[in-house]
Write a protein that holds these residues in place. Structure first.
Motif, mmCIF file in Angstrom:
data_model
loop_
_atom_site.group_PDB
_atom_site.id
_atom_site.type_symbol
_atom_site.label_atom_id
_atom_site.label_comp_id
_atom_site.label_asym_id
_atom_site.label_seq_id
_atom_site.Cartn_x
_atom_site.Cartn_y
_atom_site.Cartn_z
ATOM 1 N N GLU A 152 0.827 -1.202 0.000
ATOM 2 C CA GLU A 152 0.000 0.000 0.000
ATOM 3 C C GLU A 152 0.863 1.255 0.000
ATOM 4 O OE1 GLU A 152 -2.438 -0.560 3.428
ATOM 5 O OE2 GLU A 152 -3.893 -1.841 2.386
ATOM 6 N N ARG A 153 1.956 1.216 0.741
ATOM 7 C CA ARG A 153 2.854 2.374 0.786
ATOM 8 C C ARG A 153 3.506 2.602 -0.574
ATOM 9 N NH1 ARG A 153 5.757 0.853 5.002
ATOM 10 N NH2 ARG A 153 4.134 1.577 6.441
ATOM 11 N N ARG A 154 3.913 1.524 -1.197
ATOM 12 C CA ARG A 154 4.517 1.630 -2.531
ATOM 13 C C ARG A 154 3.525 2.218 -3.536
ATOM 14 N NH1 ARG A 154 8.841 -1.256 -4.771
ATOM 15 N NH2 ARG A 154 8.876 -1.249 -7.059
ATOM 16 N N GLN A 155 2.268 1.756 -3.459
ATOM 17 C CA GLN A 155 1.258 2.266 -4.372
ATOM 18 C C GLN A 155 0.957 3.734 -4.098
ATOM 19 O OE1 GLN A 155 0.214 0.777 -7.045
ATOM 20 N NE2 GLN A 155 -1.103 2.497 -7.612
ATOM 21 N N ALA A 156 0.972 4.128 -2.824
ATOM 22 C CA ALA A 156 0.751 5.534 -2.481
ATOM 23 C C ALA A 156 1.839 6.416 -3.080
ATOM 24 C CB ALA A 156 0.711 5.697 -0.966
ATOM 25 N N ILE A 157 3.065 5.933 -3.059
ATOM 26 C CA ILE A 157 4.172 6.674 -3.658
ATOM 27 C C ILE A 157 3.953 6.832 -5.162
ATOM 28 C CG2 ILE A 157 6.648 6.594 -4.181
ATOM 29 C CD1 ILE A 157 6.993 5.073 -1.492
ATOM 30 N N LEU A 158 3.559 5.743 -5.820
ATOM 31 C CA LEU A 158 3.339 5.784 -7.264
ATOM 32 C C LEU A 158 2.205 6.728 -7.631
ATOM 33 C CD1 LEU A 158 3.753 1.987 -8.074
ATOM 34 C CD2 LEU A 158 5.288 3.829 -8.794
ATOM 35 N N ASN A 195 10.290 15.915 -3.935
ATOM 36 C CA ASN A 195 8.948 16.463 -4.137
ATOM 37 C C ASN A 195 7.882 15.404 -3.857
ATOM 38 O OD1 ASN A 195 10.131 18.211 -7.090
ATOM 39 N ND2 ASN A 195 9.979 18.976 -4.976
ATOM 40 N N ILE A 196 8.131 14.195 -4.339
ATOM 41 C CA ILE A 196 7.177 13.105 -4.134
ATOM 42 C C ILE A 196 7.068 12.780 -2.649
ATOM 43 C CG2 ILE A 196 6.678 10.688 -4.652
ATOM 44 C CD1 ILE A 196 8.291 11.140 -7.295
ATOM 45 N N ALA A 197 8.200 12.716 -1.976
ATOM 46 C CA ALA A 197 8.204 12.433 -0.542
ATOM 47 C C ALA A 197 7.435 13.495 0.228
ATOM 48 C CB ALA A 197 9.643 12.342 -0.037
ATOM 49 N N ASP A 198 7.648 14.754 -0.129
ATOM 50 C CA ASP A 198 6.953 15.850 0.549
ATOM 51 C C ASP A 198 5.442 15.763 0.346
ATOM 52 O OD1 ASP A 198 9.364 16.837 1.432
ATOM 53 O OD2 ASP A 198 9.515 18.381 -0.126
ATOM 54 N N ALA A 199 5.027 15.335 -0.851
ATOM 55 C CA ALA A 199 3.601 15.290 -1.174
ATOM 56 C C ALA A 199 2.850 14.303 -0.295
ATOM 57 C CB ALA A 199 3.406 14.943 -2.648
ATOM 58 N N ILE A 200 3.504 13.237 0.132
ATOM 59 C CA ILE A 200 2.822 12.242 0.967
ATOM 60 C C ILE A 200 3.410 12.187 2.377
ATOM 61 C CG2 ILE A 200 1.937 10.758 -0.865
ATOM 62 C CD1 ILE A 200 4.417 9.115 -0.736
ATOM 63 N N GLU A 201 4.185 13.219 2.684
ATOM 64 C CA GLU A 201 4.736 13.394 4.031
ATOM 65 C C GLU A 201 5.596 12.201 4.462
ATOM 66 O OE1 GLU A 201 1.367 14.312 6.508
ATOM 67 O OE2 GLU A 201 1.237 16.361 5.740
ATOM 68 N N TYR A 202 6.396 11.723 3.515
ATOM 69 C CA TYR A 202 7.410 10.719 3.819
ATOM 70 C C TYR A 202 8.769 11.395 3.773
ATOM 71 C CZ TYR A 202 4.116 6.838 2.890
ATOM 72 O OH TYR A 202 3.065 5.963 2.922
ATOM 73 N N SER A 203 9.735 10.789 4.387
ATOM 74 C CA SER A 203 11.098 11.289 4.225
ATOM 75 C C SER A 203 11.641 10.768 2.902
ATOM 76 C CB SER A 203 11.985 10.791 5.369
ATOM 77 O OG SER A 203 12.218 9.403 5.240
ATOM 78 N N PRO A 204 12.546 11.512 2.246
ATOM 79 C CA PRO A 204 13.152 11.001 1.016
ATOM 80 C C PRO A 204 13.777 9.629 1.200
ATOM 81 C CG PRO A 204 13.679 13.323 1.305
ATOM 82 C CD PRO A 204 13.000 12.874 2.564
ATOM 83 N N TYR A 251 11.942 1.952 -1.439
ATOM 84 C CA TYR A 251 11.067 1.295 -2.403
ATOM 85 C C TYR A 251 11.559 1.417 -3.838
ATOM 86 C CZ TYR A 251 7.777 0.953 1.451
ATOM 87 O OH TYR A 251 7.196 0.645 2.649
ATOM 88 N N PHE A 252 12.256 2.505 -4.137
ATOM 89 C CA PHE A 252 12.732 2.742 -5.495
ATOM 90 C C PHE A 252 14.181 3.227 -5.452
ATOM 91 C CE2 PHE A 252 8.173 3.563 -5.379
ATOM 92 C CZ PHE A 252 7.717 2.678 -6.350
ATOM 93 N N LYS A 253 15.025 2.586 -6.231
ATOM 94 C CA LYS A 253 16.442 2.933 -6.240
ATOM 95 C C LYS A 253 16.655 4.366 -6.711
ATOM 96 C CE LYS A 253 19.004 1.437 -9.589
ATOM 97 N NZ LYS A 253 19.749 0.526 -10.507
ATOM 98 N N ASP A 254 15.880 4.783 -7.708
ATOM 99 C CA ASP A 254 15.995 6.134 -8.246
ATOM 100 C C ASP A 254 14.701 6.480 -8.983
ATOM 101 O OD1 ASP A 254 16.157 4.748 -10.672
ATOM 102 O OD2 ASP A 254 18.347 4.917 -10.766
ATOM 103 N N LYS A 255 14.678 7.653 -9.568
ATOM 104 C CA LYS A 255 13.479 8.125 -10.257
ATOM 105 C C LYS A 255 13.149 7.253 -11.461
ATOM 106 C CE LYS A 255 11.680 12.373 -12.406
ATOM 107 N NZ LYS A 255 11.994 13.801 -12.689
#
Length: 207
Positions: A13-19, A38-47, A53-57
Motif C-alpha cells: 500500500e505504501r509503494r502504491q501511495a508513492i506511485l 517532491n514526491i516524498a513531501d507530497a505524501i509526508e514521507y522522508s526522502p 522502495y525505489f532505487k531512483d526516479k
C-alpha cells in the motif's frame, strides 16, 4: 491476518501511495520538474523512505510504466470480440490513439521517455521491456492470425506489425510533442484519425 501478511500489505500500500503521488505530480508539473524529494513531501514521507522502495526516479517511472501497460491491456480486451484480423488491427490502432488522447502522460511514459527504459535495461538487459513487448506481441499475433487464415499474404508477421506499430505511435508522438502545429488546431484530431484510416486502407490492400 498474520504479522508478516500485514507488513507485506502495508508495504504494498505504501509503494502504491508513492506511485499515485508521483503520477499526480508528474501530470501537474511534468516529469522533468518533479524530484524524489517532491514526491516524498507530497505524501509526508522522508526522502529516505522513498528510496527504500525505489532505487531512483527511473525505477519509479518504470513501475508507473508497467501499470500503464496493465491499464492499456485492460482497454484492449474489448477488441478480442472482433473476429476479422484486418478489422481488429484497425481497432487496435484506434484504441492506441485514443489511449494517447485520454492518458497523454502515461502514453509519453510508456512510449517516448528514456528514463523507464534505462531502468528496465539495467534490471534485465538491452531487450527488456515486458509491457511494451506484450503489447507489440499482441499486434504480431493479430497479423499472424491474418496470415494463417489467408486474410493477409504470407510474410514476416513481426515486420508487418512493426510498420503498423510505428505508424500509430508516430501519430501519437506528433500530437504529444506539439508537432501537429503544421495543421490548423481544429483539424488536428480529425486529421490523425483520417490518416490512421487511410493507412489501414493501404495496408489492407498491401497485406
Amino acid at each position: 491476518m498474520g504479522i508478516a501478511d500485514r507488513k507485506l500489505r502495508e508495504k504494498t500500500e505504501r509503494r502504491q501511495a508513492i506511485l499515485e503521488a508521483a503520477l499526480h505530480l508528474f501530470t501537474e508539473q511534468g516529469f522533468e520538474k518533479v524530484s524524489m524529494r517532491n514526491i516524498a513531501d507530497a505524501i509526508e514521507y522522508s526522502p529516505a523512505t522513498i528510496y527504500l522502495y525505489f532505487k531512483d526516479k527511473n525505477e519509479l517511472l518504470l513501475d508507473l510504466q508497467t501499470q500503464g501497460f496493465g491499464q492499456l491491456a485492460q482497454e484492449l480486451k474489448v477488441l478480442e470480440a472482433i473476429e476479422h484480423p484486418a478489422e481488429q488491427l484497425r481497432a487496435v490502432g484506434e484504441q492506441l490513439l485514443g489511449f494517447a488522447f485520454r492518458h497523454p502522460e502515461l502514453f509519453e511514459l510508456m512510449f517516448i521517455m528514456n528514463g523507464p527504459m534505462v531502468a528496465a535495461q539495467a534490471c534485465a538487459g538491452a531487450n527488456a521491456w515486458p509491457g511494451g513487448g506484450s503489447a507489440f506481441a499482441q499486434v504480431v499475433s493479430i497479423v499472424q492470425r491474418g496470415i494463417d487464415t489467408g486474410v493477409f499474404r504470407p510474410q514476416k508477421a513481426d515486420s508487418a506489425a512493426l510498420m503498423i506499430w510505428a505508424n500509430v505511435h508516430g501519430l501519437a508522438a506528433l500530437h504529444l510533442r506539439q508537432r501537429l502545429v503544421v495543421m490548423p488546431e481544429e483539424r488536428r484530431e480529425a486529421a490523425m484519425h483520417e490518416a490512421l484510416n487511410l493507412f489501414h486502407e493501404l495496408i489492407r490492400r498491401a497485406l
